[in-house]
Write an enzyme that holds these catalytic residues in place. Structure first.
Site, PDB file in Angstrom:
ATOM      1  N   SER A 174       0.818  -1.216   0.000  1.00 29.90           N
ATOM      2  CA  SER A 174       0.000   0.000   0.000  1.00 29.90           C
ATOM      3  C   SER A 174       0.845   1.257   0.000  1.00 29.90           C
ATOM      4  CB  SER A 174      -0.938   0.006   1.210  1.00 29.90           C
ATOM      5  OG  SER A 174      -1.700   1.181   1.224  1.00 29.90           O
ATOM      6  N   ASP A 175       0.542   2.129  -0.961  1.00 27.53           N
ATOM      7  CA  ASP A 175       1.133   3.457  -0.986  1.00 27.53           C
ATOM      8  C   ASP A 175       0.672   4.199   0.271  1.00 27.53           C
ATOM      9  OD1 ASP A 175       2.476   5.655  -2.185  1.00 27.53           O
ATOM     10  OD2 ASP A 175       0.545   6.491  -2.767  1.00 27.53           O
ATOM     11  N   LYS A 176       1.515   5.087   0.803  1.00 32.27           N
ATOM     12  CA  LYS A 176       1.143   5.802   2.035  1.00 32.27           C
ATOM     13  C   LYS A 176       0.276   7.026   1.741  1.00 32.27           C
ATOM     14  CE  LYS A 176       4.014   8.640   4.117  1.00 32.27           C
ATOM     15  NZ  LYS A 176       3.292   9.913   4.220  1.00 32.27           N
ATOM     16  N   THR A 214      -1.147  -0.766  -4.571  1.00 33.34           N
ATOM     17  CA  THR A 214      -1.858   0.491  -4.764  1.00 33.34           C
ATOM     18  C   THR A 214      -0.879   1.551  -5.243  1.00 33.34           C
ATOM     19  OG1 THR A 214      -1.525   1.427  -2.555  1.00 33.34           O
ATOM     20  CG2 THR A 214      -3.374  -0.097  -2.824  1.00 33.34           C
TER      21      THR A 214
END
Length: 812
Positions: free
Chosen positions: A315-317, A559
């Site tokens: 997951s992208d932050k 993502t």
């Protein structure tokens, strides 16, 4: 820099372009755009869709329709006109069901396409607006920036340069560089730079002839589809072998060849999983439609199934785990610079029309400060270089009120620090400040300035805080509970990543992505699998992380939102473009989120696992039915020289089975709390076991009817037909759950369709429609027998799941 005569030439050419397209620098008025839209039509590609009539006729052609048609012709030849009517009805039912579901799936895919339509940033009424790309017209002024898919053919009239990936147009993989007054074409992806262009051609008149397609109609077969097709092939081969055996024995017994051939043809049709393509398509389409309502748009239908097995989500932050709503903190100036100076230079190195989150945060702060706002009006922007993920900074050349040329820049601290290395006397102090900010969870940008013929000077640091999303920690907790490990991936430094991961409930084993390049294959695999996240990540790192996890047999979700995320999104088993993603990221992703955060991904996982359960139910049911009917008929013919059902009864069974089978696509299903993988041993084992149980119960009622009740041949066949019809439908309710059939209530559609078809089969048998009548007494006996065998079979199934060790899962 351009010379004066070059500038004059450019301005002259710009005026010519504007005049030719009947527009100006301020863009079209909405009224003018509406008139042009009337004249030129929508900016979209006219699809050459097959006419509905041709589509309908196509369903009469193919192996299955031809076999049904052959059986109908053979019925005419032997003068079985009633059989001919029923077989023809079967043909038309298959055609209508297939056509209806095809149209329904097409409608669902069209809806998804509309939701994924390109947007464009256009200058109208002298204001920048976001509009649907389909309403662009020649003469519109549009802004093109990193990650955009160019929505129409344009002439570039302002800016420094663009680099465009035109591989979709030319096949050339090397990015094409575009400069002022060059043409850029519809469908190309902007990979670097930022420019303004004026639309020259739209729709079918563009160079490419079509816009970039963001939706894949799911022609690529997923693991799931391949598994079901393998099951279908297994059933077809089994059917052909047993039917050939019946034909050979019939020839040796000197049976009527035409009658035997007709029976064999009908039996083949009934044994083949005719509903398989329709169920696959409609189940995926129904799932995609449900997800669209929850703000997750599916661009590749097969990706729904990949989600069911996903066990790691990278997951992208920013904007996914965090709100992407930057709050500007108190700046730290350097040397003689003041806090106001730091903000001033950062604001001058920002631009509102780029709609960048950092630019917007800085500009909002500047506009709300009276002194800053006043000072900004005294500068004129001469040249602007937008943010580039490679150089990680913006730059602007400005002219002050005394006509002095000053260059300002803002960007990543390490980049600005390197830029100012000659004048950076307080490096250690600044690094301590950056570390302190990072430990507090702040992102840092630096601002610098440079006068003509002098070196860069660092003005100071600006802290930015992007708070975690309120639902992020709970979502990660839910994902972990469902067997999905969430790994955070961010471009921020390790200290910030650890601080955010702590707030989100992610473990603190965060790795600096720079280490990945120095490891051997074994070390890389161990580090990537055991880490909880990665900091200071570049695009190539994301691709490497996804590839490594896939080599370790994980099904990986990813993502992302930027053009540089596209390779990793495409490489992952299920790429997910988050809300606000660039068009390039959307085109590479399998699922596009239209609202912020990752809570929607949990909904998508649940939905995909439900679809997996429905399709598993269908597979088990289909195997059980084929084994039950084919094996029972074959053994009856070989052992007793008796046809337990007639050809017309087989056709009726096929007709009556279609409705409840297709209803499986919308059945209630429970999602699993762990990732789903195909266990072919379990599916084939349970399906075969249920089928054999059905054969035993069929022979038992055959014995009761022939020996105990001493029914005549015709009545015995109707007696067995009703048992096969009722028990067959009840098998659906056995196959759809791992626990007892009452543990999860079926959908209303499935129940009603099953009841309706059972009643219809009973009416056929009781009153002798096309078959010998058996009366209500025998019919009620069959109902009681079928229900009793159904309950017993359900207990056998539960025993199978609880006590038989399933073989190791096989991912197909």
């Amino acid at each position: 820099m351009y010379k004066d005569n070059q500038i004059d030439h450019i301005e002259l050419k710009q005026r010519e372009i504007y005049n030719e397209l009947d527009t100006n620098k301020k863009g079209l008025l909405e009224k003018e755009a509406a008139e042009k839209l009337n004249k030129f039509g929508f900016n979209e590609i006219t699809e050459n869709k097959k006419s509905p009539l041709l589509k309908l006729l196509n369903y009469f052609w193919g192996p299955i329709p031809i076999m049904i048609e052959t059986a109908a012709i053979l019925s005419l030849i032997v003068h079985h006109y009633a059989d001919f009517g029923i077989i023809t009805a079967l043909l038309f039912m298959n055609v209508i069901v297939g056509y209806w579901h095809d149209r329904k799936a097409d409608h669902a895919i069209d809806m998804l396409k509309n939701k994924l339509a390109l947007n464009a940033r256009v200058l109208r009424d002298n204001n920048w607006k976001n509009v649907k790309a389909r309403i662009l017209v020649p003469g519109d002024i549009i802004r093109l920036r990193l990650g955009d898919i160019i929505p129409a053919d344009v002439k570039l009239v302002e800016g420094e340069y663009l680099e465009c990936d035109e591989s979709a147009l030319t096949g050339e993989s090397i990015a094409a560089e575009k400069k002022l007054l060059d043409d850029a074409y519809s469908g190309a992806v902007v990979t670097r730079g930022e420019m303004t262009g004026v639309v020259t051609k739209t729709g079918m008149n563009t160079y490419f002839g079509k816009t970039a397609k963001l939706v894949d109609e799911a022609n690529t077969k997923s693991h799931f589809e391949k598994a079901v097709i393998r099951i279908g092939n297994f059933l077809i081969v089994s059917a052909v072998i047993l039917i050939l055996l019946i034909l050979i024995v019939s020839i040796f017994r000197h049976d009527n060849l035409m009658e035997t051939l007709r029976f064999a043809m009908v039996l083949t049709v009934a044994s083949i999983p005719v509903a398989l393509p329709a169920i696959l398509t409609i189940t995926m389409a129904v799932g995609a439609t449900n997800l669209a309502k929850k703000k997750a748009i599916v661009s590749k239908l097969s990706s729904i199934e990949e989600l069911a097995g996903m066990d790691i989500l990278c997951s992208d932050k920013t904007g996914t785990l965090t709100q992407n709503k930057l709050t500007v903190g108190k700046p730290k100036p350097v040397g003689s610079f003041t806090e106001t100076d730091v903000f001033l230079y950062a604001a001058l190195a920002s631009r509102r029309e780029d709609n960048d989150s950092i630019d917007n945060a800085v500009l909002n702060k500047a506009e709300n400060d009276e002194e800053l706002s006043d000072r900004l009006t005294k500068f004129k922007i001469k040249k602007f270089i937008p943010f580039d993920p490679v150089i990680k900074r913006t730059e602007a050349q400005i002219i002050d009120s005394d006509n002095n040329v000053i260059t300002v820049s803002k960007g990543a601290p390490q980049v600005i620090e390197k830029l100012c290395s000659k004048n950076n006397k307080d490096k250690e102090e600044l690094n301590r400040a950056i570390q302190t900010y990072a430990e507090m969870g702040y992102r840092i940008i630096s601002a610098a300035r440079k006068e003509e013929n002098s070196d860069w000077q660092l003005a100071g640091l600006i802290p930015l805080f992007d708070p975690p999303r309120e639902d992020a920690a709970e979502t990660i907790k839910k994902a972990n509970a469902m067997g999905v490990d969430v790994k955070m991936i961010t471009g921020d430094n390790t200290a910030i990543a650890k601080q955010i991961s702590k707030k989100l409930g992610i473990k603190s084993n965060i790795v600096d992505a720079g280490k990945l390049t120095s490891l051997n294959a074994n070390e890389l695999e161990e580090l990537v699998e055991t880490s909880d996240g990665f900091a200071q990540v570049f695009p190539e790192h994301k691709f490497s992380i996804v590839s490594t996890l896939q080599k370790l047999k994980h099904i990986v979700g990813m993502t992302g939102d930027g053009v540089n995320d596209a390779p990793a999104l495409k490489k992952s088993d299920c790429g997910i473009a988050v809300a606000g993603a660039t068009d390039a990221a959307k085109s590479a992703a399998a699922i596009v989120l239209t609202s912020p955060g990752i809570s929607i991904i949990i909904d998508a996982i649940k939905e995909s696992r439900k679809i997996f359960q429905r399709m598993t139910s269908y597979s088990i049911y289909r195997i059980a039915e084929t084994v039950r009917v084919l094996l029972f008929l074959t053994l009856s013919i070989l052992a007793f020289n008796f046809y337990p059902v007639t050809a017309v009864m087989i056709v009726l069974l096929a007709l009556l089975n279609d409705a409840p089978i297709i209803a499986i696509a919308t059945d209630n299903a429970k999602y699993s709390l762990k990732p789903e993988r195909w266990n072919m041993h379990e599916v084939l084992g349970l399906g075969t076991m249920l089928g054999i149980a059905g054969v035993i119960f069929s022979f038992l009622i055959f014995y009761i009817g022939r020996d105990l009740l001493q029914l005549s041949a015709g009545v015995l066949q109707s007696f067995i037909f009703l048992k096969l019809a009722i028990a067959g439908h009840l098998t659906i309710f056995v196959a759809r759950t791992r626990d007892h059939f009452w543990s999860n209530s079926p959908s209303r559609t499935l129940v009603l369709s099953a009841i309706a078809t059972k009643i219809l089969a009973t009416v056929f048998a009781v009153y002798g429609w096309f078959i010998s009548p058996i009366g209500w007494q025998l019919a009620l006996f069959v109902w009681g027998y079928a229900i009793a065998s159904f309950i017993l079979t359900d207990f056998i199934k539960v025993f199978f799941y609880k006590h038989i060790n399933s073989a190791k899962m096989i991912t197909t």
